[in-house]
Motif scaffolding. Structure first.
Motif, PDB file in Angstrom:
ATOM      1  N   ASN A 103      40.235  46.538  36.478  1.00 19.36           N
ATOM      2  CA  ASN A 103      39.758  47.314  37.622  1.00 19.36           C
ATOM      3  C   ASN A 103      38.642  48.213  37.091  1.00 19.36           C
ATOM      4  O   ASN A 103      38.911  49.111  36.293  1.00 19.36           O
ATOM      5  N   PRO A 104      37.367  47.960  37.512  1.00 16.94           N
ATOM      6  CA  PRO A 104      36.270  48.704  36.890  1.00 16.94           C
ATOM      7  C   PRO A 104      36.275  50.196  37.210  1.00 16.94           C
ATOM      8  O   PRO A 104      35.595  50.973  36.548  1.00 16.94           O
ATOM      9  N   GLN A 105      37.061  50.599  38.212  1.00 18.60           N
ATOM     10  CA  GLN A 105      37.128  52.033  38.514  1.00 18.60           C
ATOM     11  C   GLN A 105      38.157  52.761  37.636  1.00 18.60           C
ATOM     12  O   GLN A 105      38.054  53.965  37.437  1.00 18.60           O
ATOM     13  N   THR A 106      39.150  52.038  37.141  1.00 16.94           N
ATOM     14  CA  THR A 106      40.221  52.708  36.397  1.00 16.94           C
ATOM     15  C   THR A 106      40.416  52.181  34.970  1.00 16.94           C
ATOM     16  O   THR A 106      41.048  52.848  34.154  1.00 16.94           O
ATOM     17  N   GLY A 107      39.902  50.974  34.705  1.00 18.86           N
ATOM     18  CA  GLY A 107      40.128  50.375  33.380  1.00 18.86           C
ATOM     19  C   GLY A 107      41.535  49.836  33.189  1.00 18.86           C
ATOM     20  O   GLY A 107      41.925  49.464  32.086  1.00 18.86           O
ATOM     21  N   ASP A 208      28.820  28.453  42.816  1.00 19.05           N
ATOM     22  CA  ASP A 208      29.200  27.029  42.741  1.00 19.05           C
ATOM     23  C   ASP A 208      29.316  26.567  41.288  1.00 19.05           C
ATOM     24  O   ASP A 208      30.124  25.701  40.958  1.00 19.05           O
ATOM     25  N   ALA A 209      28.486  27.163  40.406  1.00 18.36           N
ATOM     26  CA  ALA A 209      28.521  26.771  38.988  1.00 18.36           C
ATOM     27  C   ALA A 209      29.616  27.525  38.225  1.00 18.36           C
ATOM     28  O   ALA A 209      29.754  27.363  37.014  1.00 18.36           O
ATOM     29  N   GLY A 210      30.390  28.359  38.939  1.00 18.70           N
ATOM     30  CA  GLY A 210      31.463  29.120  38.282  1.00 18.70           C
ATOM     31  C   GLY A 210      30.929  30.270  37.450  1.00 18.70           C
ATOM     32  O   GLY A 210      31.642  30.837  36.618  1.00 18.70           O
ATOM     33  N   LEU A 211      29.655  30.670  37.665  1.00 20.45           N
ATOM     34  CA  LEU A 211      29.056  31.735  36.857  1.00 20.45           C
ATOM     35  C   LEU A 211      29.058  33.079  37.568  1.00 20.45           C
ATOM     36  O   LEU A 211      28.686  34.089  36.992  1.00 20.45           O
ATOM     37  N   ALA A 212      29.459  33.076  38.842  1.00 16.05           N
ATOM     38  CA  ALA A 212      29.602  34.347  39.566  1.00 16.05           C
ATOM     39  C   ALA A 212      30.931  34.334  40.300  1.00 16.05           C
ATOM     40  O   ALA A 212      31.425  33.279  40.708  1.00 16.05           O
ATOM     41  N   GLU A 213      31.523  35.516  40.437  1.00 16.55           N
ATOM     42  CA  GLU A 213      32.813  35.655  41.118  1.00 16.55           C
ATOM     43  C   GLU A 213      32.650  35.352  42.610  1.00 16.55           C
ATOM     44  O   GLU A 213      31.561  35.532  43.164  1.00 16.55           O
ATOM     45  N   ALA A 214      33.761  34.955  43.244  1.00 16.95           N
ATOM     46  CA  ALA A 214      33.750  34.766  44.699  1.00 16.95           C
ATOM     47  C   ALA A 214      33.329  36.084  45.372  1.00 16.95           C
ATOM     48  O   ALA A 214      32.565  36.086  46.339  1.00 16.95           O
ATOM     49  N   ASP A 215      33.858  37.208  44.863  1.00 20.85           N
ATOM     50  CA  ASP A 215      33.395  38.525  45.335  1.00 20.85           C
ATOM     51  C   ASP A 215      32.373  39.030  44.299  1.00 20.85           C
ATOM     52  O   ASP A 215      32.744  39.502  43.220  1.00 20.85           O
ATOM     53  N   PRO A 216      31.071  38.948  44.645  1.00 21.10           N
ATOM     54  CA  PRO A 216      30.046  39.238  43.636  1.00 21.10           C
ATOM     55  C   PRO A 216      29.678  40.710  43.509  1.00 21.10           C
ATOM     56  O   PRO A 216      28.778  41.062  42.740  1.00 21.10           O
ATOM     57  N   THR A 217      30.392  41.588  44.241  1.00 23.07           N
ATOM     58  CA  THR A 217      30.022  43.011  44.291  1.00 23.07           C
ATOM     59  C   THR A 217      29.826  43.623  42.907  1.00 23.07           C
ATOM     60  O   THR A 217      28.853  44.333  42.654  1.00 23.07           O
ATOM     61  N   ASN A 218      30.779  43.319  42.039  1.00 23.34           N
ATOM     62  CA  ASN A 218      30.779  43.896  40.697  1.00 23.34           C
ATOM     63  C   ASN A 218      29.469  43.629  39.949  1.00 23.34           C
ATOM     64  O   ASN A 218      28.956  44.491  39.248  1.00 23.34           O
ATOM     65  N   ASP A 219      28.954  42.422  40.136  1.00 20.80           N
ATOM     66  CA  ASP A 219      27.705  42.052  39.469  1.00 20.80           C
ATOM     67  C   ASP A 219      26.497  42.586  40.226  1.00 20.80           C
ATOM     68  O   ASP A 219      25.678  43.307  39.658  1.00 20.80           O
ATOM     69  N   TRP A 223      27.795  47.201  38.806  1.00 23.83           N
ATOM     70  CA  TRP A 223      28.960  47.811  38.149  1.00 23.83           C
ATOM     71  C   TRP A 223      29.209  47.220  36.760  1.00 23.83           C
ATOM     72  O   TRP A 223      29.474  47.928  35.796  1.00 23.83           O
ATOM     73  N   ASP A 224      29.136  45.877  36.672  1.00 26.79           N
ATOM     74  CA  ASP A 224      29.398  45.227  35.380  1.00 26.79           C
ATOM     75  C   ASP A 224      28.387  45.727  34.338  1.00 26.79           C
ATOM     76  O   ASP A 224      28.759  46.079  33.213  1.00 26.79           O
ATOM     77  N   ALA A 225      27.117  45.788  34.745  1.00 26.96           N
ATOM     78  CA  ALA A 225      26.078  46.271  33.819  1.00 26.96           C
ATOM     79  C   ALA A 225      26.325  47.733  33.455  1.00 26.96           C
ATOM     80  O   ALA A 225      26.121  48.144  32.304  1.00 26.96           O
ATOM     81  N   ALA A 226      26.787  48.524  34.433  1.00 26.56           N
ATOM     82  CA  ALA A 226      27.038  49.949  34.183  1.00 26.56           C
ATOM     83  C   ALA A 226      28.153  50.128  33.152  1.00 26.56           C
ATOM     84  O   ALA A 226      28.049  50.954  32.232  1.00 26.56           O
ATOM     85  N   VAL A 227      29.221  49.345  33.297  1.00 25.31           N
ATOM     86  CA  VAL A 227      30.321  49.472  32.328  1.00 25.31           C
ATOM     87  C   VAL A 227      29.827  49.073  30.934  1.00 25.31           C
ATOM     88  O   VAL A 227      30.166  49.706  29.929  1.00 25.31           O
ATOM     89  N   LYS A 228      28.958  48.040  30.876  1.00 28.82           N
ATOM     90  CA  LYS A 228      28.486  47.578  29.560  1.00 28.82           C
ATOM     91  C   LYS A 228      27.582  48.612  28.882  1.00 28.82           C
ATOM     92  O   LYS A 228      27.723  48.863  27.681  1.00 28.82           O
ATOM     93  N   ILE A 229      26.668  49.224  29.616  1.00 32.37           N
ATOM     94  CA  ILE A 229      25.801  50.223  28.962  1.00 32.37           C
ATOM     95  C   ILE A 229      26.638  51.454  28.592  1.00 32.37           C
ATOM     96  O   ILE A 229      26.400  52.099  27.570  1.00 32.37           O
ATOM     97  N   ASN A 230      27.641  51.731  29.399  1.00 33.56           N
ATOM     98  CA  ASN A 230      28.570  52.819  29.077  1.00 33.56           C
ATOM     99  C   ASN A 230      29.303  52.531  27.753  1.00 33.56           C
ATOM    100  O   ASN A 230      29.393  53.394  26.863  1.00 33.56           O
ATOM    101  N   VAL A 231      29.784  51.294  27.611  1.00 34.78           N
ATOM    102  CA  VAL A 231      30.476  50.902  26.370  1.00 34.78           C
ATOM    103  C   VAL A 231      29.531  51.049  25.179  1.00 34.78           C
ATOM    104  O   VAL A 231      29.887  51.637  24.139  1.00 34.78           O
ATOM    105  N   LEU A 232      28.303  50.554  25.314  1.00 39.39           N
ATOM    106  CA  LEU A 232      27.359  50.634  24.189  1.00 39.39           C
ATOM    107  C   LEU A 232      27.048  52.083  23.838  1.00 39.39           C
ATOM    108  O   LEU A 232      26.993  52.446  22.660  1.00 39.39           O
ATOM    109  N   ALA A 233      26.836  52.921  24.859  1.00 40.30           N
ATOM    110  CA  ALA A 233      26.511  54.327  24.582  1.00 40.30           C
ATOM    111  C   ALA A 233      27.677  55.025  23.886  1.00 40.30           C
ATOM    112  O   ALA A 233      27.488  55.753  22.907  1.00 40.30           O
TER     113      ALA A 233
END
Ligand SMILES: NC(=O)c1ccc[n+]([C@@H]2O[C@H](COP(=O)([O-])OP(=O)(O)OC[C@H]3O[C@@H](n4cnc5c(N)ncnc54)[C@H](OP(=O)(O)O)[C@@H]3O)[C@@H](O)[C@H]2O)c1
Length: 345
Positions: A103-107, A208-219, A223-233
């Motif tokens: 859950n990207p809001q709570t981890g 269709d290629a299985g590279l994005a979630e059915a619910d694409p909101t996170n991408d 949000w996904d990018a935000a969590v990743k830059i947060n992790v790197l920082a």
């Protein structure tokens, strides 16, 4: 001298199924390179059962069962295991590989699983960004206090060597700025917009290629990018920020016209993730950005990702990788596991 280690898989979705297949394929190469043989003695899922076998789980059988939507419990030896926490306690493994849900809001629930693994004196390897974004300091301190490894290479750019740079190659350097293209779904969509393909069509292609979630909101909302830059920082710059601290804009407002106009002007629109050290703090952002073609990140297209790390001594150390897949993510878990067992902390 050959050493055999027992490991356990917490989760058996895309990533850890790819790990099982990768291990079957690469076991002999690993033995040759490291003298280490890995034996999977436990696999736990949420809805497809839990199996522990101290003699080793037959991974091909486990993969076949899950493919047929059947439970893993037929591979279990001993009293039934009720949940992931009991699994973590009882599985006779020296390392837990965690790739469950985030859950990207709570981890959660991954952060609790990670804490439990370390408390049970097991090395912790995770593909899950949540525990690193939300609880890095706590988990690292816990691991250090027990001389255990806590590794998370797959959380950013899959198996490409990013986090290992901080641990092994950039020691003593001050990281002043990190820039990256860290989400392959949005990068692919932006590439397709430049080619004149409408946003919805490009997104559907990815799904269709299985590279994005059915619910694409996170991408697509970043949000996904935000969590990743947060992790790197948090790891490269020594801060303790959260995904909610990221100034975040997704790509939903980027049109074919805007992407093509940028190309005509000698630029490209990219979803750029950035962490900048100021005099007082570190600022995090994720936003669609016009990049000149002189910027190396402008040339990272389609499902590729890249990160550039600017330090006080080495300027702009760059890692680029792609395309990604569950197998490249699984490789990150594999290399982390081997490094943990080779005594890296
Ligand atoms: N897919 C990628 O290429 C990729 C790349 C980098 C990082 N990651 C990260 O890796 C993690 C796993 O990704 P994935 O694609 O493998 O996900 P997935 O296919 O959804 O698999 C998740 C697995 O975790 C299990 N699980 C969930 N909650 C659980 C619980 N409470 N107890 C025990 N098991 C539980 C699920 O059980 P069931 O099988 O019963 O549903 C499933 O086996 C995620 O955090 C993701 O962000 C993925």
């Amino acid at each position: 001298m050959l050493k055999e280690y027992n490991i356990a898989l917490l989760g058996f979705g895309n990533v850890l199924r790819a790990f099982a297949a990768l291990l079957e394929r690469k076991q002999e190469d690993i033995v040759e390179d490291t003298g280490i043989r890995l034996k999977v003695v436990g696999v736990a899922t949420n809805s497809k059962g839990i199996a522990i076998n101290p003699e080793g789980i037959d991974l091909n059988a486990a993969l076949a069962l899950v493919d047929k939507n059947q439970s893993l419990t037929s591979l279990h030896v001993g009293e039934p295991i009720t949940d992931a926490f009991e699994f973590i306690q009882k599985v006779p493994a020296v390392a837990i590989l965690e790739a469950t849900w985030l859950n990207p809001q709570t981890g959660q629930p991954a952060t609790d699983f990670c804490r439990a693994a370390l408390q049970a004196n097991k090395h912790l390897i995770t593909a899950n960004k949540g525990p690193v974004a939300f609880a890095y300091r706590e988990l690292k301190a816990l691991a250090d206090s027990k001389n255990l490894s806590f590794f998370y290479e797959s959380t950013v750019m899959d198996g490409a060597p990013v986090h290992v740079l901080r641990r092994e190659a950039l020691l003593g350097l001050k990281v002043n700025r990190i820039r990256g293209i860290l989400n392959s779904t949005t990068n692919s969509i932006l590439t397709r917009l430049e080619e004149g393909i409408a946003f919805d069509v490009a997104l559907k292609e990815m799904q269709d290629a299985g590279l994005a979630e059915a619910d694409p909101t996170n991408d697509i909302e970043g949000w996904d990018a935000a969590v990743k830059i947060n992790v790197l920082a948090n790891i490269f710059m020594g801060v303790d920020l959260r995904p909610s601290d990221v100034d975040r804009t997704g790509i939903t407002e980027v049109t074919v016209e805007a992407a093509q106009r940028a190309v005509q002007n000698g630029q490209r629109i990219k979803l750029v993730c950035e962490a900048i050290r100021t005099e007082t703090d570190v600022r995090l952002s994720v936003k669609p950005t016009h990049l000149d073609l002189s910027d190396p990140l402008a040339h990272v297209s389609s499902t590729a990702c890249a990160v550039s790390i600017d330090t006080d001594i080495l300027p702009n150390v760059m890692v680029m990788a792609g395309p990604s897949s569950p197998t490249t993510t699984a490789y990150g878990l594999l290399i982390d596991t081997l490094n943990a067992l080779r005594g890296r902390r």
